[in-house]
Design a protein around this motif. Structure first.
Motif, short mmCIF file in Angstrom:
data_model
loop_
_atom_site.label_atom_id
_atom_site.label_comp_id
_atom_site.label_asym_id
_atom_site.label_seq_id
_atom_site.Cartn_x
_atom_site.Cartn_y
_atom_site.Cartn_z
N GLU A 67 0.85 -1.20 0.00
CA GLU A 67 0.00 0.00 0.00
C GLU A 67 0.88 1.24 0.00
O GLU A 67 1.96 1.25 0.61
N GLU A 68 0.42 2.29 -0.68
CA GLU A 68 1.19 3.53 -0.77
C GLU A 68 0.23 4.69 -0.95
O GLU A 68 -0.74 4.60 -1.70
N ASN A 69 0.49 5.80 -0.23
CA ASN A 69 -0.43 6.93 -0.33
C ASN A 69 0.18 8.15 0.35
O ASN A 69 1.19 8.05 1.05
N GLU A 70 -0.46 9.31 0.16
CA GLU A 70 -0.15 10.47 0.98
C GLU A 70 -0.49 10.13 2.42
O GLU A 70 -1.45 9.40 2.69
N VAL A 71 0.27 10.67 3.36
CA VAL A 71 0.10 10.28 4.76
C VAL A 71 -1.31 10.57 5.26
O VAL A 71 -1.92 9.74 5.95
N GLU A 72 -1.86 11.72 4.91
CA GLU A 72 -3.20 12.06 5.37
C GLU A 72 -4.23 11.03 4.89
O GLU A 72 -5.06 10.55 5.67
N GLN A 73 -4.15 10.66 3.61
CA GLN A 73 -5.09 9.68 3.07
C GLN A 73 -4.83 8.29 3.64
O GLN A 73 -5.76 7.50 3.81
N PHE A 74 -3.58 8.00 3.95
CA PHE A 74 -3.24 6.73 4.56
C PHE A 74 -3.94 6.58 5.91
O PHE A 74 -4.45 5.52 6.24
N PHE A 75 -3.98 7.66 6.69
CA PHE A 75 -4.66 7.63 7.98
C PHE A 75 -6.18 7.65 7.82
O PHE A 75 -6.90 6.98 8.56
N LEU A 76 -6.66 8.42 6.84
CA LEU A 76 -8.10 8.52 6.65
C LEU A 76 -8.70 7.23 6.11
O LEU A 76 -9.79 6.82 6.51
N SER A 77 -7.97 6.56 5.21
CA SER A 77 -8.57 5.42 4.52
C SER A 77 -7.54 4.34 4.22
O SER A 77 -7.19 4.09 3.06
N PRO A 78 -7.03 3.66 5.25
CA PRO A 78 -6.10 2.55 5.01
C PRO A 78 -6.81 1.42 4.28
O PRO A 78 -7.95 1.08 4.60
N LYS A 79 -6.13 0.83 3.30
CA LYS A 79 -6.78 -0.16 2.43
C LYS A 79 -6.54 -1.60 2.90
O LYS A 79 -7.38 -2.46 2.68
N THR A 80 -5.40 -1.89 3.50
CA THR A 80 -5.06 -3.24 3.88
C THR A 80 -5.18 -3.40 5.40
O THR A 80 -5.09 -2.42 6.15
N GLU A 81 -5.33 -4.63 5.85
CA GLU A 81 -5.46 -4.87 7.29
C GLU A 81 -4.19 -4.48 8.03
O GLU A 81 -4.25 -3.94 9.14
N LEU A 82 -3.02 -4.73 7.42
CA LEU A 82 -1.77 -4.34 8.07
C LEU A 82 -1.70 -2.83 8.23
O LEU A 82 -1.28 -2.32 9.28
N ALA A 83 -2.11 -2.08 7.21
CA ALA A 83 -2.14 -0.63 7.31
C ALA A 83 -3.09 -0.18 8.41
O ALA A 83 -2.77 0.75 9.19
N ARG A 84 -4.25 -0.82 8.49
CA ARG A 84 -5.21 -0.47 9.55
C ARG A 84 -4.62 -0.73 10.94
O ARG A 84 -4.84 0.04 11.88
#
Length: 343
Positions: A221-238
């Motif tokens: 997974e890869e994203n801008e940090v703000e979007q990463f926190f707002l909407s993590p896509k994978t369970e590990l990211a969450r």
């Protein structure tokens, strides 16, 4: 500024091949602070060591400022590394040299004159808050001061890229904050592109512009940090996001909690939003408009890349139709995730 194309690194251990990095492609924009996060053994440190060819990739390309350094001769690679500074978890200072001499070491090895060294080192000591420590030895310094010496040394050759391999892992929280503030200041003042490898989400949320998450050698997974926190896509990211916002188990409803809906069960939702003042009036409006009640189970405000971001977990109480209307209304205005149900 940094571009990795289909990067693969294979190690052979006990007669078997192990892919530490598996077909990784990513791009680090010039002037940005880019974080790569993952659990231990994910391949993060191998990845960053491939950027300056401390580890030679098995396949793929490493482009730094448009130059593919995997194709350079040994002499050209040594020259290219002058543009790539690196700091490590354990400082790697020479105990027999003073702070000044440790910072000066790369310039001495490059054949710089004493005046050239002084002109480069003294401003760096001031920048890193070490102006009064120039004659001190590593044994006389705190962990944070040692890391500041390592940072100054990495900057001595005026690199355009700074690589940080778990640079704050050996430091206490207060010292970590000061080092991260220094790195942010260096990024702004010197316009240096910074690539940070870490397993700490606090590092990512404090200074990074973009983040990628690694697992078993792959970027998942890869994203801008703000979007990463707002909407993590994978369970590990969450999982990483929950650790960063210090989300706790909800013990008072645990015995009644279910991941699946059932008749009469009330949804428990996680709400994520940007800005300190947005959610309370919104919840009040929803409660009045749809005749529902909100039981706040947890709430927190965090600073993510210098922006206030709120995290709230609530139980919604009301008639099923009113609850559905409330959820639909909220989903149009904030990031919302139904995480379970309470009977």
């Amino acid at each position: 500024m940094i571009e990795l194309k289909q990067l693969t690194k294979v190690f052979t251990a006990g007669g078997a091949d192990v892919k530490a990095i598996d077909d990784v492609s990513l791009s680090v924009p010039e002037g940005s602070i880019y974080g790569v996060i993952g659990s231990s053994g994910a391949g993060k440190s191998t990845l960053i060591r491939c950027v300056n060819l401390l580890e030679k990739p098995t396949f793929g390309q490493v482009l730094v400022d448009g130059q593919d350094i995997t194709r350079l001769s040994d002499k050209a690679l040594r020259q290219a590394r002058h543009n790539i500074g690196m700091i490590f978890q354990h400082f790697n200072l020479l105990s027999s040299r003073t702070v000044y001499d440790n910072v000066a070491l790369p310039l001495e090895l490059a054949g710089a004159s004493k005046q050239e060294i002084a002109d480069a080192v003294l401003p760096l000591l001031e920048l890193t808050g070490l102006g009064d420590k120039r004659e001190s030895y590593p044994s006389q310094l705190s962990g944070g001061q040692k890391q500041r010496v390592a940072i100054a040394r990495a900057l001595a050759s005026k690199p355009r890229v700074l690589l940080c391999d778990e640079a704050t892992s050996a430091l206490d929280p207060q010292t970590t904050r000061s080092i991260l503030a220094l790195l942010k200041d260096i990024n702004k003042q010197l316009k240096i592109t910074i690539l940070i490898i870490t397993h700490e989400m606090d590092v990512v949320k404090t200074i990074c512009d973009r983040v990628a998450i690694m697992s078993y050698g792959k970027i998942i997974e890869e994203n801008e940090v703000e979007q990463f926190f707002l909407s993590p896509k994978t369970e590990l990211a969450r999982e990483f996001v929950r650790s960063a916002i210090h989300e706790k188990p909800i013990t008072d409803i645990e015995s009644r909690f279910s991941p699946e809906p059932s008749e009469g069960a009330r949804p428990v939702v996680r709400i994520t939003f940007v800005g300190k003042g947005i959610v309370q009036p919104l919840i009040t409006k929803v409660a009045r408009q749809f005749n529902t009640d909100f039981n706040i189970l947890q709430a927190d405000i965090e600073t993510v890349n210098e922006k206030a971001m709120g995290f709230m977990m609530v139980e919604i109480v009301g008639e099923p139709e009113q609850i559905e209307q409330s959820l639909a209304f909220l989903k149009e205005r904030v990031q919302l995730e139904v995480i379970g149900y309470v009977g």
